[in-house]
Design a protein around this motif. Structure first.
Motif, short mmCIF file in Angstrom:
data_model
loop_
_atom_site.label_atom_id
_atom_site.label_comp_id
_atom_site.label_asym_id
_atom_site.label_seq_id
_atom_site.Cartn_x
_atom_site.Cartn_y
_atom_site.Cartn_z
N ALA A 62 -33.34 -12.13 1.76
CA ALA A 62 -33.29 -12.90 3.01
C ALA A 62 -32.79 -12.08 4.19
CB ALA A 62 -32.41 -14.13 2.83
N VAL A 63 -32.24 -10.87 3.94
CA VAL A 63 -31.69 -10.09 5.03
C VAL A 63 -32.75 -9.75 6.07
CG1 VAL A 63 -32.04 -7.85 3.89
CG2 VAL A 63 -30.23 -8.12 5.61
N ASN A 64 -34.00 -9.53 5.63
CA ASN A 64 -35.06 -9.23 6.59
C ASN A 64 -35.30 -10.38 7.55
OD1 ASN A 64 -35.50 -6.66 5.55
ND2 ASN A 64 -36.99 -7.39 4.05
N SER A 65 -35.29 -11.61 7.02
CA SER A 65 -35.43 -12.79 7.88
C SER A 65 -34.20 -12.96 8.77
CB SER A 65 -35.63 -14.03 7.03
OG SER A 65 -36.82 -13.95 6.28
N ALA A 66 -33.03 -12.64 8.24
CA ALA A 66 -31.79 -12.81 9.00
C ALA A 66 -31.75 -11.92 10.23
CB ALA A 66 -30.59 -12.52 8.10
N LEU A 67 -32.38 -10.77 10.17
CA LEU A 67 -32.34 -9.81 11.27
C LEU A 67 -33.59 -9.86 12.14
CD1 LEU A 67 -30.87 -6.75 9.33
CD2 LEU A 67 -29.64 -8.43 10.71
N GLN A 68 -34.49 -10.78 11.86
CA GLN A 68 -35.76 -10.87 12.56
C GLN A 68 -35.74 -12.01 13.59
OE1 GLN A 68 -38.36 -9.79 13.99
NE2 GLN A 68 -39.42 -9.02 12.12
N TYR A 69 -36.70 -11.99 14.52
CA TYR A 69 -36.91 -13.17 15.35
C TYR A 69 -37.16 -14.38 14.46
CZ TYR A 69 -37.67 -10.25 19.53
OH TYR A 69 -37.52 -9.39 20.59
N SER A 70 -36.85 -15.58 15.01
CA SER A 70 -37.03 -16.78 14.21
C SER A 70 -37.55 -17.92 15.08
CB SER A 70 -35.70 -17.18 13.55
OG SER A 70 -35.88 -18.25 12.65
N VAL A 71 -37.70 -19.08 14.49
CA VAL A 71 -38.23 -20.24 15.23
C VAL A 71 -37.18 -20.78 16.19
CG1 VAL A 71 -39.84 -20.85 13.39
CG2 VAL A 71 -37.54 -21.85 13.40
N SER A 72 -37.63 -21.34 17.28
CA SER A 72 -36.72 -21.83 18.32
C SER A 72 -35.96 -23.07 17.88
CB SER A 72 -37.50 -22.13 19.60
OG SER A 72 -38.11 -20.95 20.09
N GLU A 73 -36.53 -23.87 17.00
CA GLU A 73 -35.88 -25.12 16.57
C GLU A 73 -34.59 -24.88 15.80
OE1 GLU A 73 -40.25 -26.07 17.02
OE2 GLU A 73 -39.02 -24.38 16.32
N GLY A 74 -34.52 -23.74 15.10
CA GLY A 74 -33.33 -23.43 14.32
C GLY A 74 -33.65 -23.22 12.86
N TYR A 75 -32.70 -22.66 12.13
CA TYR A 75 -32.83 -22.33 10.71
C TYR A 75 -33.02 -23.61 9.90
CZ TYR A 75 -31.37 -20.22 6.21
OH TYR A 75 -31.29 -19.78 4.91
N LYS A 76 -34.12 -23.67 9.18
CA LYS A 76 -34.50 -24.91 8.52
C LYS A 76 -33.46 -25.43 7.53
CE LYS A 76 -38.26 -27.11 5.94
NZ LYS A 76 -39.58 -26.91 5.30
N PRO A 77 -32.91 -24.61 6.62
CA PRO A 77 -31.90 -25.15 5.70
C PRO A 77 -30.67 -25.74 6.41
CG PRO A 77 -32.75 -23.09 4.86
CD PRO A 77 -33.29 -23.24 6.26
N LEU A 78 -30.27 -25.15 7.54
CA LEU A 78 -29.14 -25.71 8.29
C LEU A 78 -29.53 -27.05 8.89
CD1 LEU A 78 -26.33 -25.55 9.49
CD2 LEU A 78 -27.24 -24.15 11.37
N ARG A 79 -30.70 -27.15 9.43
CA ARG A 79 -31.15 -28.43 9.98
C ARG A 79 -31.29 -29.49 8.88
NH1 ARG A 79 -36.41 -26.78 12.07
NH2 ARG A 79 -36.63 -28.79 13.12
#
Length: 405
Positions: A62-79
């Motif tokens: 998951a580190v690659n996703s953590a350091l990459q651009y992401s969706v504007s709505e927010g991190y899905k598991p947190l939501r």
């Protein structure tokens, strides 16, 4: 010489330095007992849990996703975690109703931008959270006094807004243990705010930054929960719930959230795409991990600590404050609001206190949109131990007594 004032937008004249942020600098002075900063105690941060969460992220794919651009709505598991938390508060919602922001302060800025045109009116309490006034000021509004539970007519608000050249756009309030007073709006007051909003056809911005920090009394449903009970579904509501992890987990990670009907969320997402694209992905992931593993235990820990400090400060105020002063008795949060005898000035008292008593607090006038409240001030107990509270309130009481004469 360049004359920058001629180049700046007119809204820049509404920007003022935060008295609170300036007073936070006093925390570095060892001779000052500070009750000024309404900030969490860093000694209560779940630092070990965050160390493990970041280590786990870097040790996984998951580190690659953590350091990459992401969706504007927010991190899905947190939501998804927030959807479950909201359900426990009586706010059933779906993923499309939850939006992650870079601290709830960014959320307030976005909401000011979304609703306010120049000269529109925002209804706020007297006093209200200084950060909200700073966020809204950039959009050149007028203000009118919101009195939850009061009897002022909708027509009077409409007429006053029209005279100022705009419309009433929203009512903003912190219903639980508000900053700066520590007071809570009762259920009847919350229902009346909803009634007023319906009559005026405006939004309600519910600032819930301190909702988890209840020490006494029975919980009162959030305003959004009360409105969902009336209307059956969150997408039929006008209340916008602003939450934060700053007071419970860690303020430095700047992770907050907004829960509201889907059309509002979609507009806010467009704003974020234009502003900063998305909130820090790795910080959202760490918050999600720590919340999933032990949010309730962390909240229980800070409630126990802050409740004890609040009790110590209330006892010290009772012991040392002279006749003629009064203060709130909050059921939670981080603040107590002190009212001085009429004619006294909190800012003048602070200057004398820093010089002689060596105690810092926040003068109350900055929290009033109309500049009133000079004879008030805010004290915070969140970062003070028993010895600091006893000594600091004792010194402050003696200084106030000498000023009363």
């Amino acid at each position: 010489m360049l004359n920058w004032d001629n180049m700046f937008a007119t809204r820049s004249t509404r920007m003022r330095a935060s008295e609170i942020r300036e007073l936070l600098k006093l925390l570095d002075r060892p001779d000052i007992i500070s009750f000024a900063g309404g900030i969490p105690d860093p000694g209560l941060f779940p630092d070990k849990e965050f160390k493990q969460a970041y280590a786990d992220i870097f040790d996984s794919a998951a580190v690659n996703s953590a350091l990459q651009y992401s969706v504007s709505e927010g991190y899905k598991p947190l939501r998804e975690w927030l959807v479950k938390q909201m359900a426990d508060l009586g706010i059933p919602c779906e993923l499309d109703n939850v939006f992650i922001v870079s601290g709830s302060q960014q959320g307030l800025d976005y909401l000011g931008k979304l609703f306010l045109s120049p000269n529109d009116t925002a209804l706020v309490t007297w006093p209200t959270y200084l950060g909200a006034l700073q966020a809204f000021n950039a959009y050149e509004p007028s203000y009118d006094q919101l009195t939850p539970g009061g009897n002022r007519t909708p027509d009077s608000y409409r007429e006053a807004a029209s005279q100022k050249g705009g419309k009433v756009k929203f009512a903003y309030l912190s219903a639980d243990f508000s900053n700066p007073t520590g007071e809570t709006v009762d259920r009847e007051g919350r229902e009346k705010v909803l009634d007023l909003a319906e009559e005026l056809d405006i939004a309600v911005i519910e600032d819930a930054a301190y909702q988890s920090l209840r020490y006494d009394g029975d919980p009162i449903p959030p305003i959004l929960a009360l409105e969902i009970a009336r209307k059956g579904h969150i997408n039929n509501t006008r209340t916008i719930y602003c939450g934060s992890f700053s007071k419970t987990l860690a303020p430095g990670l700047r992770v907050g959230f907004i829960v509201a009907n889907a059309p509002v969320i979609r507009k806010l997402v467009l704003m974020k795409q234009a502003a900063d694209l998305h909130s820090s992905t790795i910080n959202q992931m760490a918050i999600s991990e720590v919340a999933e593993r032990g949010f309730d235990a962390q909240v229980a820990k800070i409630r126990a600590a802050y409740s004890h400090r609040r009790n110590c400060m209330l006892a010290a105020l009772e012991k040392y404050m002279p006749a003629g002063t009064s203060w709130t008795k909050p059921e939670g949060g981080m603040f107590i609001w002190v009212t001085l005898p009429k004619g006294m000035d909190g800012a003048e008292l602070l200057a004398k206190s820093l010089e002689s008593a060596k105690v810092a607090f926040v003068p109350g006038k900055a929290f009033f949109a109309d500049g009133s409240g000079a004879n008030t001030f805010r004290v915070s107990f969140s970062c003070a131990n028993e010895k600091m509270i006893e000594e600091g309130i004792s010194r402050l009481g003696k200084l106030i007594a000498s000023e009363i004469g």
